[in-house]
Scaffold this active site. Structure first.
Site, PDB file in Angstrom:
ATOM      1  N   SER A  69       0.887  -1.285   0.086  1.00  0.00           N
ATOM      2  CA  SER A  69      -0.050  -0.036  -0.006  1.00  0.00           C
ATOM      3  C   SER A  69       0.649   1.502  -0.028  1.00  0.00           C
ATOM      4  O   SER A  69       0.242   2.244  -0.171  1.00  0.00           O
ATOM      5  CB  SER A  69      -0.824  -0.053   1.149  1.00  0.00           C
ATOM      6  OG  SER A  69      -0.477  -0.453   2.470  1.00  0.00           O
ATOM      7  N   HIS A  97      -5.684  -3.337  -2.649  1.00  0.00           N
ATOM      8  CA  HIS A  97      -5.439  -2.428  -3.650  1.00  0.00           C
ATOM      9  C   HIS A  97      -5.174  -3.273  -5.240  1.00  0.00           C
ATOM     10  O   HIS A  97      -5.039  -2.641  -6.181  1.00  0.00           O
ATOM     11  CB  HIS A  97      -4.009  -1.644  -3.643  1.00  0.00           C
ATOM     12  CG  HIS A  97      -4.033  -0.720  -2.478  1.00  0.00           C
ATOM     13  ND1 HIS A  97      -4.564   0.548  -2.927  1.00  0.00           N
ATOM     14  CD2 HIS A  97      -3.598  -0.878  -1.270  1.00  0.00           C
ATOM     15  CE1 HIS A  97      -4.559   1.101  -1.763  1.00  0.00           C
ATOM     16  NE2 HIS A  97      -4.087   0.498  -0.763  1.00  0.00           N
ATOM     17  N   LYS A 129     -12.131   0.517  -1.576  1.00  0.00           N
ATOM     18  CA  LYS A 129     -10.927   1.220  -2.527  1.00  0.00           C
ATOM     19  C   LYS A 129     -11.604   1.059  -4.091  1.00  0.00           C
ATOM     20  O   LYS A 129     -12.574   2.105  -4.315  1.00  0.00           O
ATOM     21  CB  LYS A 129      -9.642   0.760  -2.388  1.00  0.00           C
ATOM     22  CG  LYS A 129      -9.149   1.053  -1.302  1.00  0.00           C
ATOM     23  CD  LYS A 129      -7.878   0.326  -0.739  1.00  0.00           C
ATOM     24  CE  LYS A 129      -7.562   1.039   0.474  1.00  0.00           C
ATOM     25  NZ  LYS A 129      -6.686  -0.011   1.535  1.00  0.00           N
TER      26      LYS A 129
HETATM   27  C1  LIG Z   1      -6.624   0.015   2.866  1.00  0.00           C
HETATM   28  C2  LIG Z   1      -6.056  -1.224   3.357  1.00  0.00           C
HETATM   29  C3  LIG Z   1      -6.794  -2.142   4.207  1.00  0.00           C
HETATM   30  C4  LIG Z   1      -7.736  -1.630   5.052  1.00  0.00           C
HETATM   31  O1  LIG Z   1      -9.276  -1.401   4.238  1.00  0.00           O
HETATM   32  P1  LIG Z   1     -10.382  -0.671   4.650  1.00  0.00           P
HETATM   33  O2  LIG Z   1     -11.367  -0.789   3.646  1.00  0.00           O
HETATM   34  O3  LIG Z   1      -9.834   0.791   4.826  1.00  0.00           O
HETATM   35  O4  LIG Z   1     -10.677  -1.131   5.962  1.00  0.00           O
HETATM   36  C5  LIG Z   1      -6.282  -3.255   4.268  1.00  0.00           C
HETATM   37  N1  LIG Z   1      -5.220  -4.011   3.673  1.00  0.00           N
HETATM   38  C6  LIG Z   1      -4.571  -3.105   2.838  1.00  0.00           C
HETATM   39  C7  LIG Z   1      -3.260  -3.788   2.202  1.00  0.00           C
HETATM   40  C8  LIG Z   1      -4.902  -1.753   2.693  1.00  0.00           C
HETATM   41  O5  LIG Z   1      -4.400  -1.060   1.695  1.00  0.00           O
END
Ligand SMILES: *Cc1c(COP(=O)(O)O)cnc(C)c1O
Length: 275
Positions: A69, A97, A129
């Site tokens: 991320s 992602h 996302k």
């Molecule tokens: C953003 C993210 C999360 C958390 O997701 P949310 O929908 O914000 O709870 C978990 N793992 C990774 C790798 C992320 O980038």
């Protein structure tokens, strides 16, 4: 979802092998599980193999972001799965992602690598996302899913996701499945950004995804560049330690299919001027 999955699969006397750059929710999940925590250098299959071979743990679990991320690069998923097979370990992949953007029809990182479903592979995707809603899902072997339904405490003891989210997701999934033109536009923006920043003083990390970090180095400089961009109506967050390693403060550029080539040109011009 991560807090539910990992403690449901491993506990005391077991071992979890995590990439050093894993997302905070995976790190917390390992702590909550009480399993022995072993971390390997980012993407390093050789060290991971050595750790797996040396581990006396009853049950082993390899844990990795699929797309990292803060760096935007991909985990070596075929290599991780091969090691999981060889050392009789689970492989839990967090595709926050990748889901919606990578692979055919945005099916995610496993499809990107042409990996088939495997009994020891547990796939977690988030829905906040690319899917634009909220929450997460987990996919895997039917027995594993049944087990998670009975054991994942963050799932069992939380009110079910709202029907509003389910309804929005139905529309999101249709858009994702039919979104080849959007993805093509996104990949074109990624290529354009990389090409146009190639000769500036700030180094881009070797990321093939929509996350394109521009390494600034110094914390204070990163903040100054971010606020100068903000004054030009460009919102690019500065990410600093401890979220990223010391000395690698960065601008985290996140491109989306909703950006235009004009947006991108404005960002590039602004970065050139500031550099
Ligand atoms: C953003 C993210 C999360 C958390 O997701 P949310 O929908 O914000 O709870 C978990 N793992 C990774 C790798 C992320 O980038």
């Amino acid at each position: 979802a991560n807090l539910g999955i990992v403690p449901a699969l491993v506990g005391r006397h077991d071992a979890v092998f995590s990439d050093r750059l894993n997302h905070a929710s995976l790190i917390d999940a390992v702590q909550l599980s009480r399993a022995d925590s072993q971390r390997y250098p980012h993407g390093d299959l050789t060290v991971l193999e050595r750790l797996l071979a040396a581990s006396p743990a009853r049950r082993k679990l390899i844990l990795s972001d699929a797309v990292f991320s803060m760096d935007g690069d991909l985990a070596p998923l075929p290599g991780l799965l091969a090691l999981a097979e060889r050392f009789d370990a689970w492989l839990v992949v967090d595709d926050a992602h990748g889901f919606g953007v990578l692979g055919r029809q945005g099916r995610g990182s496993l499809d990107h690598f042409n990996l088939p479903a495997a009994r020891r592979l547990v796939y977690m995707g988030t829905l906040g996302k690319a899917a634009g809603a909220a929450g997460a899902f987990v996919a895997g072997d039917a027995t594993v899913i049944e087990w998670l339904e009975q054991r994942a405490r963050s799932y069992i003891f939380t009110t079910a996701a709202s029907p509003i989210i389910a309804c929005a997701l139905t529309a999101s999934l249709d858009l994702i499945a039919a979104g080849d033109a959007r993805r093509q536009h996104l990949w074109q923006l990624v290529a354009q950004l990389r090409a146009e920043l190639a000769d500036t003083r700030w180094q881009l990390l070797p990321s093939p995804t929509a996350i394109q970090p521009v390494i600034i180095g110094d914390n204070h400089d990163a903040l100054r560049v971010a606020s100068a961009l903000f004054e030009r109506a460009l919102w690019v967050p500065a990410i600093r330690p401890p979220t990223v390693p010391r000395g690698t403060a960065r601008l985290r550029v996140s491109l989306t299919a909703a950006h235009s080539e004009v947006d991108l040109a404005r960002l590039v011009d602004a970065l050139r001027a500031l550099a």
